[in-house]
Design an enzyme around this catalytic site. Structure first.
Site, PDB file in Angstrom:
ATOM      1  N   ASP A   1       1.115  -1.415   0.287  1.00 22.36           N
ATOM      2  CA  ASP A   1      -0.020  -0.340   0.605  1.00 22.36           C
ATOM      3  C   ASP A   1       0.909   0.898   0.278  1.00 22.36           C
ATOM      4  O   ASP A   1       0.938   1.403   1.693  1.00 22.36           O
ATOM      5  CB  ASP A   1      -0.809  -0.006   0.974  1.00 22.36           C
ATOM      6  CG  ASP A   1      -1.860   1.277   1.354  1.00 22.36           C
ATOM      7  OD1 ASP A   1      -1.535   2.175   0.662  1.00 22.36           O
ATOM      8  OD2 ASP A   1      -2.802   1.209   2.343  1.00 22.36           O
ATOM      9  N   HIS A   2       1.077   1.629  -0.853  1.00 22.67           N
ATOM     10  CA  HIS A   2       2.591   2.866  -1.359  1.00 22.67           C
ATOM     11  C   HIS A   2       1.797   4.000  -0.382  1.00 22.67           C
ATOM     12  O   HIS A   2       3.342   4.415  -0.187  1.00 22.67           O
ATOM     13  CB  HIS A   2       2.652   3.918  -3.001  1.00 22.67           C
ATOM     14  CG  HIS A   2       1.437   3.903  -3.187  1.00 22.67           C
ATOM     15  ND1 HIS A   2       0.264   3.633  -3.484  1.00 22.67           N
ATOM     16  CD2 HIS A   2       1.170   5.642  -2.592  1.00 22.67           C
ATOM     17  CE1 HIS A   2      -0.691   4.452  -4.663  1.00 22.67           C
ATOM     18  NE2 HIS A   2       0.011   5.417  -3.932  1.00 22.67           N
TER      19      HIS A   2
ATOM     20  N   HIS B   1      -6.479   2.495   1.856  1.00 25.10           N
ATOM     21  CA  HIS B   1      -4.865   3.572   1.933  1.00 25.10           C
ATOM     22  C   HIS B   1      -5.775   4.203   2.645  1.00 25.10           C
ATOM     23  O   HIS B   1      -5.578   4.792   4.008  1.00 25.10           O
ATOM     24  CB  HIS B   1      -5.194   4.983   0.624  1.00 25.10           C
ATOM     25  CG  HIS B   1      -4.424   4.407  -0.472  1.00 25.10           C
ATOM     26  ND1 HIS B   1      -3.676   3.265  -0.093  1.00 25.10           N
ATOM     27  CD2 HIS B   1      -5.055   4.255  -2.156  1.00 25.10           C
ATOM     28  CE1 HIS B   1      -2.915   3.034  -1.480  1.00 25.10           C
ATOM     29  NE2 HIS B   1      -4.020   3.878  -2.031  1.00 25.10           N
TER      30      HIS B   1
END
Length: 500
Positions: free
Chosen positions: A180-181, A243
């Site tokens: 999950d950047h 996110h």
């Protein structure tokens, strides 16, 4: 076990000719190489369907790096570690050839059998690739084997469980790195430090002193060429399930016993498990969906979502979501966490706003000027920083006259513009075996369980779309969501670092 130094590793990138690899992975690997954070003994195999050669891939990587880094030193040495393997993900013969190349590079670079498999491609291939890696012998080495997976991890809870079961037959949970950047972003990682390393915040971080928390992640762009993907996803699955809920978990978690991946994940899981479950008939009370319509900007037509390429002209897909989350535990009882995210909004910005409760007795109140609330703003992107909004005596005014003041820290100003990209940090963590900022299966399952009830309700009810014009901050109903609790969305433009 987390290693202090980066060990020798063979990195296999499935989807090596794709956009993600070109825009993010190759520049990130080069940054690690230039900073000395990539072991001297490393090799990268690019895997994709195109009939490329080693030379073609190396030029592709070189172009990728030079596009984002103009003064790339030792670029020839860097790209010499890259090799290419044409591949069919469903063909055993392709994996046999890949194993042969991997073994040759393992010997050539003394890689000790350490392998990272990065799946930068469509999610429907994740299970197939994982199974072939085992059955065709690519995990038959004495080193570590780590699987890195991009989102989405499944389409709903049921599909996520099926995918997880397939992957877990090959890799243990400790060797699965679900990216999950957002968890690699500097200020997202700073949330824990702000909370747990500052005596002025941690005692106040609860329902006694905080009235509400707002998280906004807005985009100015539309879906562009991602219309086909977005039609099966929407903002709820694309942003909220991962996110947004991850940021909520970091903001709401209890202090971990130790700063280890296991303990941090454990506390995040407790938060996700404490999210108030929403019944079907309650969805409208807690969540609002939207879809952008056409507008005009500088005299030019801005298309609505239904006009985008590969989008159904009568699409029911959400491009905007606003929600009210309640966490039913002792610390957060009664405190709403408001989230909103959308495409084609006023500006590109991700911010977290913690609004503290008003002082019990306002000595400085006057009929024409109300005391401003205290806010802590965490700027995630595009700017990075922290702003604390306080009240102070107005300069030159009377004793009773107050004015809001802002204490501002800008990470860009202090650290310069070369703060590490999220992917650079996450790749470095994966190489070292640090899974702290990756998503555990328990977090994935709880997030899907929460989101599925909302998506099921929305899929079975036709929405009145479009309901907000491109270039605005979303539908009117999102304002009502907060208004019913006596709050309002803080204008994100007014809270930008540049305006502080």
């Amino acid at each position: 076990m987390i290693q202090s130094e980066t060990p020798a590793s063979l990195i296999m990138i499935f989807g090596a000719t794709g956009d993600l690899a070109k825009r993010k992975l190759y520049p990130s690997l080069y940054h690690l190489f230039r900073k000395g954070k990539l072991a001297e003994h490393f090799a990268v195999i690019g895997v994709a369907r195109r009939p490329w050669s080693n030379e073609v891939l190396r030029e592709h990587v070189k172009d990728s790096v030079l596009t984002s880094i103009k003064d790339a030193e030792n670029i020839e040495e860097f790209i010499s570690h890259f090799y290419y393997q044409p591949h069919d993900v469903s063909d055993t013969d392709s994996y046999i050839e890949l194993k042969k190349l991997a073994n040759e590079l393992d010997s050539k670079y003394s890689l000790q059998g350490n392998r990272i498999f990065y799946l930068a491609m469509a999610p429907e291939f994740f299970g197939t690739i994982a199974e072939h890696l085992k059955t065709d012998g690519l995990t038959d080495t004495n080193g570590f084997h780590r699987l890195v997976i991009e989102k989405p991890f499944g389409h709903d809870l049921e599909s996520a469980i099926q995918l997880n079961n397939r992957i877990r037959k090959v890799f243990s949970e400790n060797d699965i790195y679900r990216i999950d950047h957002y968890l690699g972003k500097e200020m997202v990682q700073n949330i824990e430090v702000i909370r747990f390393a500052n005596a002025i915040f941690e005692p106040l971080w609860n329902s006694r002193f905080i009235s509400n928390i707002q998280i906004t992640s807005s985009e100015m762009l539309g879906v562009e060429e991602r219309g086909g993907y977005y039609e099966t996803s929407g903002a709820l699955r694309d942003m909220v399930q991962n996110h947004m809920l991850q940021m909520v978990a970091l903001l709401a978690m209890e202090p971990p016993i130790r700063l280890t991946p296991k303990e941090i994940r454990s506390e995040k899981v407790k938060v996700l498990g404490a999210l108030r479950s929403i019944k079907v008939e309650e969805v409208k009370q807690y969540f609002v969906r939207g879809q952008y319509g056409p507008s005009t900007e500088n005299g030019e037509h801005v298309p609505g979502y239904r006009e985008e390429v590969n989008v159904n002209p009568e699409s029911n897909t959400d491009t905007y979501v606003a929600g009210k989350l309640m966490i039913d535990n002792f610390r957060w009882a009664g405190v709403p966490f408001y989230i909103r995210t959308g495409k084609r909004m006023t500006e590109k910005s991700t911010k977290i706003i913690i609004q503290f409760k008003d002082v019990p007795m306002n000595l400085y109140y006057s009929s024409d000027k109300k005391l401003a609330p205290n806010l802590l703003v965490i700027h995630i992107q595009p700017e990075e920083g922290i702003t604390l909004h306080l009240n102070a005596k107005e300069s030159g005014g009377q004793m009773m006259e107050t004015t809001p003041v802002k204490l501002n820290f800008s990470n860009n100003d202090i650290a310069g513009l070369n703060t590490p990209e999220a992917y650079e940090k996450l790749l470095f963590d994966c190489l070292r075996g640090d899974a702290t900022n990756f998503t555990h299966w328990d977090e994935v399952a709880l997030s899907w369980n929460f989101v599925d009830k909302i998506s099921t309700y929305w899929e079975n009810e036709k929405a009145e779309f479009p309901n907000y014009a491109a270039g605005t901050m979303g539908p009117k109903d999102a304002d009502e969501l907060l208004k019913q609790d006596g709050f309002f969305w803080w204008p994100i433009a007014d809270l930008d670092v540049d305006n502080c």
